[in-house]
Design a protein around this motif. Sequence first.
Motif, PDB file in Angstrom:
ATOM      1  N   GLY A 152      -4.735   9.156   0.160  1.00  0.00           N
ATOM      2  CA  GLY A 152      -3.737   8.406  -0.585  1.00  0.00           C
ATOM      3  C   GLY A 152      -2.328   8.940  -0.503  1.00  0.00           C
ATOM      4  N   ASP A 170       0.831  -1.206   0.000  1.00  0.00           N
ATOM      5  CA  ASP A 170       0.000   0.000   0.000  1.00  0.00           C
ATOM      6  C   ASP A 170       0.863   1.252   0.000  1.00  0.00           C
ATOM      7  N   VAL A 179       2.562   1.978  -3.386  1.00  0.00           N
ATOM      8  CA  VAL A 179       1.647   2.626  -4.332  1.00  0.00           C
ATOM      9  C   VAL A 179       1.520   4.104  -4.014  1.00  0.00           C
ATOM     10  N   ALA A 199      -3.647  -5.702  -4.910  1.00  0.00           N
ATOM     11  CA  ALA A 199      -3.473  -4.353  -5.434  1.00  0.00           C
ATOM     12  C   ALA A 199      -3.716  -4.305  -6.939  1.00  0.00           C
ATOM     13  N   ARG A 221      -4.802  -0.716  -8.557  1.00  0.00           N
ATOM     14  CA  ARG A 221      -3.881   0.243  -7.943  1.00  0.00           C
ATOM     15  C   ARG A 221      -2.481   0.170  -8.543  1.00  0.00           C
TER      16      ARG A 221
END
Length: 546
Positions: free
Chosen positions: A199, A13, A16, A41, A46
């Motif tokens: 994000g 995560d 990304v 992902a 993503r």
Amino acid sequence: MNPSTAQATVVIDELVRAGVTDAVLCPGSRNAPLAFALHAADAAGRLRLHVRIDERSAGFLALGLALRSGRPVPVATTSGTAVANLHPAVLEASHSGVPLVVLSADRPPELIGTGASQTVEQPGIFGTAVRLAVTTAVATNAAGQQARWRSTVDRVVATATGVRGGLPGPVQLNLPFAEPLVPDADQAWSEPLDGRADGRPWTAVGRVRAEVPPLPLDPAAPTLVVAGGGAGVHPALLGGAPLVAEPSSPLWGHALRAAPWLLEESALKPVQVVVVGRPTLHRPVQRLLADPDVAVYAAADPRGGQWTDVPATVRAVGSVPPLAPPGDWADRWKAADGAASAALDAALDKGTPRGLRLARDLIAALPAGAQLVLGSSNPVRDVALAAVPRADVTVLSNRGVAGIDGTVSTAVGAALAHPGPAYALLGDLTLLHDTTGLLIGPDEPRPDLTFVVLNDSGGGIFALLEQGAPAHAASFERVFGTPHTTDLRALAAAFGAAHVLVDGPLAQDLGPAQGLRLLEVRAERGTLRQGHAALRAAVRAAVAAG
């Protein structure tokens, strides 16, 4: 959720969030937490996942993706020799400044040295080739770990991309995973694993920029600019001084075509030379840089890399001021370039050396916006010596360590990151050295990529070096020429690639095509040395007559 799954989920995560858009994965047991997290992902859109069975090819695939995109690309492996197989790609990334991120799964520390399967000393395995090597603690179910995991990822990515200052390059994030290695929905986790809002990365890292003083050269002196791989654009170098550039330099499209043939013409000898990037292709360049009568200066790498100075003659390193050498100096170079180019074309139109003619014709026939990856043996040199430079074609090559290994995979990765038509020019040995690069599973992203392969059944470049001299003929063919009888049509069929044996103008076979395609051009090696010598003589005669 068990600790290994939690850690892998957070690491992917955060990658990304830090700008990763592509990732490469090799199957394994110890890296199963990463495999599940990467698959999730990818399924969520993503990132784009690429799965490969061969770690060496996987490393160069990731390198190709990063080389073309400029983004960090992780390659995830299981423990043991799987990690060691990434070393060639890590070395190339290190010397060419490519942001490659090694995600190496490891055994917990208590298993090291016990005889546990697939266990080696992974921390430090790449030595000085990586910009940073970090080994995390084994994850537990305790609170407060995710902040450290995310902070570590951001530090690793910032180092790989050079935003902290210094040349981009490879990094290693070594992750010891304890069992269980697969997701466990029955186990509760101690805290939420969410990252920053919107994000954003856990730690936003600003880019470090350095001010570089100008070179203390004479802008009005007869100057030659020599540009090698890794060079920045340097707008001050466009126009004014004659430019000799290698194809992998972004300055190549602005260079004089025949300049590599003219470097030892006494009437064209410069008073000073500005070196940009890392020139490695031409021996006359090295002799020029070693000439004590020539003042040598190096343009500072805007990415923070080291300057090139093999003969130890560089007087200063800095930014390049506008150059304004005498008009007759530039005119002499242009006239010589025109005469040499005409002589080259007249000789190449007769068909030999085949590799040089192929390079000329290929560059001329590529569509605008195309990308071309060059093998690091004869192909990159053939393009440098024979092709008319084009600014509307992106040319890439693994010139960091200049090996032939992994070139197929590099070309595949670069093609997957390129928005236009993609091609590669390779020799037969370069193709055979990385045949597993052609192995792309049915569920994997597959590029539209044309390989143009000059098949002279062996190592043609050695015929042009000292060992190719007639005095060594008795041993040359077996230990340097290394002949083979591989059927490239059958090889292509085994990997599901189309095959065309080119027996006419190359341009007619370069049109758009789906998937992988191999265009085979056959040639003889026996006359290569004599062919180059004849070309050299023709160029010298044309320049002298002009």
